[in-house]
Enzyme design. Sequence first.
Site, PDB file in Angstrom:
ATOM      1  N   GLU A 194      -0.632   4.551   4.214  1.00  0.00           N
ATOM      2  CA  GLU A 194      -1.677   3.539   4.426  1.00  0.00           C
ATOM      3  C   GLU A 194      -1.339   2.656   5.620  1.00  0.00           C
ATOM      4  OE1 GLU A 194      -3.762  -0.050   4.609  1.00  0.00           O
ATOM      5  OE2 GLU A 194      -1.645  -0.046   4.006  1.00  0.00           O
ATOM      6  N   ASP A 206       3.483   4.403   0.611  1.00  0.00           N
ATOM      7  CA  ASP A 206       4.388   4.316   1.760  1.00  0.00           C
ATOM      8  C   ASP A 206       4.983   2.919   1.891  1.00  0.00           C
ATOM      9  OD1 ASP A 206       1.756   3.488   2.346  1.00  0.00           O
ATOM     10  OD2 ASP A 206       2.121   3.605   4.496  1.00  0.00           O
TER      11      ASP A 206
END
Length: 399
Positions: free
Chosen positions: A141, A83
Amino acid sequence: MLIEKLLNRLEQKESRIVEIRRHLHEHPELSFEEENTAAYIAGFYNKVPIDQIEKDFGGQRGIVVTIKGNKPGKTIAIRADFDALPITEKTGLPYASKNEGVMHACGHDGHTAYMLVLAETLAEMKSELSGVIKVIHQPAEEMPPGGALGMIKAGVLEGVEAVFGIHLMSMMDSGKVYYRSGNTQTGRARFKLRVQGKGGHGSSPHTANDAIVAASSFIMNCQTIVSRRVNPFDAAVVTIGSFDGKGQFNVIRDSVELEGDVRTMSEESRKLVEDEVRCFVKGLEESFGVETKLEYANDYPVLYNDPEITGQVRTALEEANIPEVDAVVEAEPQPPSEDFAYYLREKPGCFFYVGAMPESEEAYPHHHPKFEINETSLLISAKAMAAVVARFCGKNDSG
């Protein structure tokens, strides 16, 4: 030897790792929104001789790839996150983000790039491996509650004996790989406090109850938690990052809201800080006669590297003699928090670091709009994790 073959093959693929990283850097996606990134990762494996791929793992776009060696042995997991962050990129790079307001400012594009090519190489050489390797491509995350929790709840660690991860570090020297045993990265909590007083005219404070004054007292009291409550041989940080007290110069605010961030290097200090914050909030009501509403949430735990496994990781890195690695170094404790800690709470393992400080440009920290890495760190990451895999799943390991 297996490790020599792995290193040679990875070296031949360095340009592909860089190419993949730059593609991902151009097309970042926010946590829990990584639809195109997940599709890119899954598509990469279409022509790779893996044994299994599970998409949308945990219902949040995670991908788990299974590679089986031709002999029984250990089952390990290796993880990379994918991400990005809500940051407008200001690097001026030719491969800068094309998604306005979104940027890979933490190196997750590099994590994914090296992991894809490493997984491909391991799959091509699985006849020389023992045991099972689970490759975890994890979303989200950066955003609590974090993507790791969903994947763990969905069973990603079932049967896994050890779990490993790498983080590229823009403020650590390129050419070095860093490790640390025991408590390594902080646990995190956040809180939001609303202080309800009584508004009034600035000329007549005796008819009001100033929420700003009460909240300011709370902020100053919080600064004593670390200096007067936390063991000086432990580590903790309490930060008030937001104070919504803006109004008009001659108006006493009726209420204010503030938000705080907490980092601790032990679970004991984590509980202590929360208890102290709650105590100060209660005291605020009694001292100032205000009403309060506190929302306090612990999320990522303290990241704990298993000492025995971390020792094996260090040995693997040193014995691999990776040409691009100048030294294997013990790292200082790291202040940021990391949701890889959830994996390590379930299974023993090691989360370690690869220096990625740019050589010619100024180094910027993670989450900065000018964050960039030295791309030589990508090949080093692939080789470093390959050394760990060879250590735990080499054909000579009887499991």
